[in-house]
Enzyme design. Structure first.
Site, PDB file in Angstrom:
ATOM      1  N   LEU A  61       0.824  -1.201   0.000  1.00  0.00           N
ATOM      2  CA  LEU A  61       0.000   0.000   0.000  1.00  0.00           C
ATOM      3  C   LEU A  61       0.867   1.263   0.000  1.00  0.00           C
ATOM      4  O   LEU A  61       2.058   1.204   0.311  1.00  0.00           O
ATOM      5  CB  LEU A  61      -0.933  -0.027   1.214  1.00  0.00           C
ATOM      6  N   PRO A  62       0.279   2.425  -0.336  1.00  0.00           N
ATOM      7  CA  PRO A  62       1.094   3.631  -0.537  1.00  0.00           C
ATOM      8  C   PRO A  62       1.762   4.185   0.713  1.00  0.00           C
ATOM      9  O   PRO A  62       2.883   4.679   0.651  1.00  0.00           O
ATOM     10  CB  PRO A  62       0.094   4.651  -1.105  1.00  0.00           C
ATOM     11  N   THR A  89       5.958   0.961   2.279  1.00  0.00           N
ATOM     12  CA  THR A  89       6.927   1.847   2.919  1.00  0.00           C
ATOM     13  C   THR A  89       6.128   2.703   3.890  1.00  0.00           C
ATOM     14  O   THR A  89       5.353   3.571   3.471  1.00  0.00           O
ATOM     15  CB  THR A  89       7.649   2.729   1.891  1.00  0.00           C
ATOM     16  N   LYS A 164      14.203   0.344   5.588  1.00  0.00           N
ATOM     17  CA  LYS A 164      13.677   0.754   4.289  1.00  0.00           C
ATOM     18  C   LYS A 164      13.773   2.271   4.105  1.00  0.00           C
ATOM     19  O   LYS A 164      14.163   2.759   3.036  1.00  0.00           O
ATOM     20  CB  LYS A 164      12.228   0.293   4.158  1.00  0.00           C
ATOM     21  N   LYS A 233       7.303  11.535  -0.289  1.00  0.00           N
ATOM     22  CA  LYS A 233       6.719  10.978   0.929  1.00  0.00           C
ATOM     23  C   LYS A 233       7.748  10.192   1.725  1.00  0.00           C
ATOM     24  O   LYS A 233       7.859  10.329   2.948  1.00  0.00           O
ATOM     25  CB  LYS A 233       5.527  10.094   0.554  1.00  0.00           C
TER      26      LYS A 233
END
Length: 312
Positions: A61-62, A89, A164, A233
């Site tokens: 998912l975003p 992430t 990450k 982001k």
């Protein structure tokens, strides 16, 4: 093991397809149902239905906001023995909180940041950075092995998403800095293939010089990677992380400015490699190539999940 997959966009769809090609049935849910069928999965009517019929649920998912929204539907179906693997992430503090909520239901929650990009996802050769309990990772490993070449257990809950963010910050910094250098090389009248050959044989070598710009100078922007919006982001999540850790971050200004510029100039939903065009726009309309190759500059299609190469 019954496998469910939520978020079958750019990266999730490729990972799910690897699982399907390995001969497994996958129950999928995405805001675009066509993404599910394109990956070869069977559509679920809802997240709740998918969780109820799965032993392991993979999320791609975003961002944490979307992950948390999905969890509102997932948690009522959480139960002992269920494994949830978050390949997004996401913000590590959100991850740790969700880990605690799921643990109260007997559900294992692994945060598994991915790297390698669309190309690696297509081939099932991603690198995974995993946080959470060792026992849960070993139970999930046979599924994760279907789309990864390297799995690193980075520590307890939140450690995978933390590593990450560290990786993606370096990725963003290298891409933004290399884009600037290549625009300068173009304006200086240099042969760009020669410049890249020099960089790749010298101390300036990085992922962008090795893997991205040899294609970009030919007009191929390697569609399918992180958009400028998602890259920005990720850098913002990194800045929030190091602020909580009390770590100075003077180097974050560069990628924040570069990908913020790309968004402002209309490249928000295009692959982050187009940051070089945003810098070129402010440098007199510079392009590294004569004309885009077929398919270059195409926006990413999918539910917004992350990542390539890149990624990531």
């Amino acid at each position: 093991m019954r496998i469910g997959f939520v978020g079958l966009g750019n990266m999730g769809g490729r990972m799910a397809a690897c699982v399907v090609r390995a001969g497994h049935d996958v129950l999928g849910y995405d805001v675009r149902e066509e993404n599910v069928t394109t990956a070869g999965a069977k559509p679920a009517a809802s997240v709740g239905e998918l969780v109820a019929q799965s032993d392991i649920v993979l999320l791609s998912l975003p961002d944490s906001r979307v992950v948390e929204a999905v969890m509102e539907e997932l948690i009522p179906q959480a139960r002992a023995g269920l494994i949830v693997v978050d390949l997004s992430t996401a913000a590590p503090n959100s991850t740790v909180r969700l880990h605690g909520e799921l643990a109260s239901h007997g559900t294992a929650y692994l945060d598994a940041g991915i790297s390698g990009g669309a190309a690696a996802a297509e081939k099932g050769k991603l690198t995974l950075m995993v946080g959470g309990e060792t026992e849960a990772l070993e139970r999930a490993r046979p599924v994760l092995d279907l789309f990864s070449a390297n799995i690193f257990h980075c520590g307890p809950s939140g450690a995978g998403h933390t590593v990450k963010l560290l990786n993606n910050f370096l990725n963003a910094t290298a891409l933004a800095a290399t884009a600037e250098v290549m625009v300068a090389a173009k304006k200086a009248g240099l042969d760009l293939e020669t410049v890249l050959a020099v960089l790749n044989a010298s101390s300036g070598v990085n992922f962008a010089t090795l893997n991205r710009f040899p294609k970009i100078i030919q007009g191929d922007y390697l569609k399918g990677g992180l958009t400028n919006t998602l890259m920005l982001k990720d850098v913002n999540l990194y800045v929030e992380l190091v602020a909580r850790l009390g770590v100075a971050s003077p180097n974050s200004a560069g990628p924040l400015a570069s990908f913020g510029l790309a968004r402002a100039l209309g490249y928000a939903d295009e692959i982050s490699n187009t940051v070089v065009d945003a810098l070129g726009d402010l440098s007199g309309g510079v392009r590294l190539h004569d004309a885009p190759a077929a398919g270059a500059l195409a926006p990413v299609v999918g539910s917004g999940d992350a990542t390539p190469q890149e990624d990531a």
